[in-house]
Scaffold this motif. Structure first.
Motif, PDB file in Angstrom:
ATOM      1  N   LEU A  94      -8.944   2.063  -4.637  1.00  0.00           N
ATOM      2  CA  LEU A  94     -10.122   2.566  -5.344  1.00  0.00           C
ATOM      3  C   LEU A  94     -10.476   3.959  -4.823  1.00  0.00           C
ATOM      4  CD1 LEU A  94     -12.544   2.182  -7.265  1.00  0.00           C
ATOM      5  CD2 LEU A  94     -13.738   1.091  -5.369  1.00  0.00           C
ATOM      6  N   SER A  95     -10.435   4.125  -3.521  1.00  0.00           N
ATOM      7  CA  SER A  95     -10.735   5.414  -2.905  1.00  0.00           C
ATOM      8  C   SER A  95      -9.721   6.477  -3.338  1.00  0.00           C
ATOM      9  CB  SER A  95     -10.727   5.266  -1.386  1.00  0.00           C
ATOM     10  OG  SER A  95     -10.917   6.499  -0.764  1.00  0.00           O
ATOM     11  N   VAL A  96      -8.442   6.126  -3.349  1.00  0.00           N
ATOM     12  CA  VAL A  96      -7.405   7.066  -3.763  1.00  0.00           C
ATOM     13  C   VAL A  96      -7.586   7.458  -5.229  1.00  0.00           C
ATOM     14  CG1 VAL A  96      -4.916   7.328  -4.176  1.00  0.00           C
ATOM     15  CG2 VAL A  96      -5.728   6.334  -2.036  1.00  0.00           C
ATOM     16  N   ARG A 154       0.821  -1.208   0.000  1.00  0.00           N
ATOM     17  CA  ARG A 154       0.000   0.000   0.000  1.00  0.00           C
ATOM     18  C   ARG A 154       0.855   1.257   0.000  1.00  0.00           C
ATOM     19  NH1 ARG A 154      -1.114   3.030   4.199  1.00  0.00           N
ATOM     20  NH2 ARG A 154      -0.709   1.364   5.678  1.00  0.00           N
ATOM     21  N   GLN A 155       1.865   1.293   0.856  1.00  0.00           N
ATOM     22  CA  GLN A 155       2.727   2.472   0.940  1.00  0.00           C
ATOM     23  C   GLN A 155       3.469   2.704  -0.375  1.00  0.00           C
ATOM     24  OE1 GLN A 155       5.090   1.509   4.368  1.00  0.00           O
ATOM     25  NE2 GLN A 155       3.562   2.295   5.817  1.00  0.00           N
ATOM     26  N   GLY A 156       3.943   1.631  -0.988  1.00  0.00           N
ATOM     27  CA  GLY A 156       4.663   1.759  -2.257  1.00  0.00           C
ATOM     28  C   GLY A 156       3.765   2.237  -3.393  1.00  0.00           C
ATOM     29  N   ILE A 157       2.555   1.692  -3.457  1.00  0.00           N
ATOM     30  CA  ILE A 157       1.614   2.098  -4.516  1.00  0.00           C
ATOM     31  C   ILE A 157       1.190   3.545  -4.313  1.00  0.00           C
ATOM     32  CG2 ILE A 157      -0.686   1.723  -5.483  1.00  0.00           C
ATOM     33  CD1 ILE A 157      -0.331  -1.263  -4.869  1.00  0.00           C
ATOM     34  N   ASP A 158       0.863   3.913  -3.081  1.00  0.00           N
ATOM     35  CA  ASP A 158       0.403   5.279  -2.810  1.00  0.00           C
ATOM     36  C   ASP A 158       1.481   6.309  -3.130  1.00  0.00           C
ATOM     37  OD1 ASP A 158      -2.050   4.362  -2.076  1.00  0.00           O
ATOM     38  OD2 ASP A 158      -1.802   4.701   0.073  1.00  0.00           O
ATOM     39  N   ALA A 159       2.730   6.006  -2.803  1.00  0.00           N
ATOM     40  CA  ALA A 159       3.816   6.937  -3.108  1.00  0.00           C
ATOM     41  C   ALA A 159       3.910   7.165  -4.614  1.00  0.00           C
ATOM     42  CB  ALA A 159       5.130   6.400  -2.563  1.00  0.00           C
ATOM     43  N   THR A 160       3.795   6.096  -5.387  1.00  0.00           N
ATOM     44  CA  THR A 160       3.861   6.210  -6.841  1.00  0.00           C
ATOM     45  C   THR A 160       2.636   6.929  -7.396  1.00  0.00           C
ATOM     46  OG1 THR A 160       5.099   4.126  -6.872  1.00  0.00           O
ATOM     47  CG2 THR A 160       4.252   4.918  -8.973  1.00  0.00           C
ATOM     48  N   LEU A 161       1.462   6.635  -6.831  1.00  0.00           N
ATOM     49  CA  LEU A 161       0.232   7.288  -7.295  1.00  0.00           C
ATOM     50  C   LEU A 161       0.293   8.800  -7.110  1.00  0.00           C
ATOM     51  CD1 LEU A 161      -2.659   4.967  -6.052  1.00  0.00           C
ATOM     52  CD2 LEU A 161      -1.958   5.396  -8.406  1.00  0.00           C
ATOM     53  N   ARG A 218      -5.323   5.994 -14.735  1.00  0.00           N
ATOM     54  CA  ARG A 218      -5.787   4.620 -14.551  1.00  0.00           C
ATOM     55  C   ARG A 218      -4.732   3.837 -13.770  1.00  0.00           C
ATOM     56  NH1 ARG A 218      -6.792   3.058 -19.838  1.00  0.00           N
ATOM     57  NH2 ARG A 218      -8.861   3.899 -19.546  1.00  0.00           N
ATOM     58  N   LEU A 219      -5.191   3.092 -12.773  1.00  0.00           N
ATOM     59  CA  LEU A 219      -4.333   2.182 -12.011  1.00  0.00           C
ATOM     60  C   LEU A 219      -4.788   0.774 -12.315  1.00  0.00           C
ATOM     61  CD1 LEU A 219      -2.263   1.388  -9.821  1.00  0.00           C
ATOM     62  CD2 LEU A 219      -4.074   1.735  -8.131  1.00  0.00           C
ATOM     63  N   ARG A 220      -3.847  -0.058 -12.763  1.00  0.00           N
ATOM     64  CA  ARG A 220      -4.168  -1.447 -13.076  1.00  0.00           C
ATOM     65  C   ARG A 220      -3.376  -2.342 -12.129  1.00  0.00           C
ATOM     66  NH1 ARG A 220      -3.649  -3.983 -19.041  1.00  0.00           N
ATOM     67  NH2 ARG A 220      -1.450  -4.057 -18.530  1.00  0.00           N
ATOM     68  N   LEU A 221      -4.094  -3.045 -11.240  1.00  0.00           N
ATOM     69  CA  LEU A 221      -3.469  -3.985 -10.309  1.00  0.00           C
ATOM     70  C   LEU A 221      -3.456  -5.359 -10.951  1.00  0.00           C
ATOM     71  CD1 LEU A 221      -5.103  -2.989  -6.898  1.00  0.00           C
ATOM     72  CD2 LEU A 221      -2.831  -2.404  -7.736  1.00  0.00           C
ATOM     73  N   GLY A 255      -9.429  11.371  -9.379  1.00  0.00           N
ATOM     74  CA  GLY A 255     -10.210  11.489 -10.607  1.00  0.00           C
ATOM     75  C   GLY A 255      -9.899  10.405 -11.622  1.00  0.00           C
ATOM     76  N   GLY A 256      -9.375   9.294 -11.170  1.00  0.00           N
ATOM     77  CA  GLY A 256      -9.016   8.197 -12.074  1.00  0.00           C
ATOM     78  C   GLY A 256      -9.852   6.959 -11.826  1.00  0.00           C
ATOM     79  N   GLU A 257      -9.446   5.863 -12.444  1.00  0.00           N
ATOM     80  CA  GLU A 257     -10.171   4.594 -12.263  1.00  0.00           C
ATOM     81  C   GLU A 257      -9.212   3.479 -11.895  1.00  0.00           C
ATOM     82  OE1 GLU A 257     -11.932   2.593 -15.612  1.00  0.00           O
ATOM     83  OE2 GLU A 257     -10.496   3.499 -16.987  1.00  0.00           O
TER      84      GLU A 257
END
Length: 165
Positions: A76-78, A39-46, A53-56, A83-85
């Motif tokens: 999803l909330s982030v 989570r921390q790694g993804i959020d930092a990059t986001l 668009r974020l694709r997991l 304003g993305g999906e």
């Protein structure tokens, strides 16, 4: 980035940004301990790249519990905030079953890769035990019984003194 415990890799993830899409490939187990680091790694990059668009990519996830569901719902909330999906891409069989049981397909877009030279196949339906799916009827809760009032008996207007006289 790899998350290790006692000398073995439990989970790893890699981010790949191309255009307006950020793809995060997760491998291994998503549980309480590994979900925090992912989570921390993804959020930092986001927040650094702010993709549309974020694709997991969950195709290499061997285990996922409710922490994985929380990881998906949090991203999803982030993404909504940015304003993305969010797209969950090609979940493994193990992951697909928990996503289906949690009803995530109603909240998050789940995509599967098309077969080469063929029309895209529908995702296989996860089974409960083995290959047999059993549907149990929904039990009605007993609830509270409402009693009808008793029929009122006609009361005599005569008082006790009148009866005795």
């Amino acid at each position: 980035m790899a998350i290790t415990e006692s000398g073995r890799d439990r989970a790893s993830f890699a981010c790949d940004a191309s255009g307006t899409c950020l793809t995060v490939r997760i491998r291994g187990e998503i549980d309480h301990h590994t979900a925090v680091t992912i989570r921390q790694g993804i959020d930092a990059t986001l927040f650094e790249r702010r993709p549309a668009r974020l694709r997991l990519d969950l195709s290499a996830v061997s285990f996922m519990d409710s922490s994985g569901l929380g990881l998906i719902m949090g991203r999803l909330s982030v993404m909504r905030e940015l304003g993305g999906e969010l797209i969950v891409w090609n979940p493994s069989r193990e992951t697909r079953s928990i996503l289906t049981l949690a009803g995530m397909e109603r909240l998050v877009r789940i995509e599967y890769p098309p077969n080469e030279g063929q029309a895209p196949a529908e995702p296989p339906v996860p089974t409960a035990v083995g290959e047999r799916v059993t549907a149990y009827p929904r039990r009605k809760s007993p609830g509270r019984r409402i009693r009808r009032p008793r029929e009122a008996t006609p009361k005599t207007t005569a008082s006790r003194k009148e009866k005795d006289a």
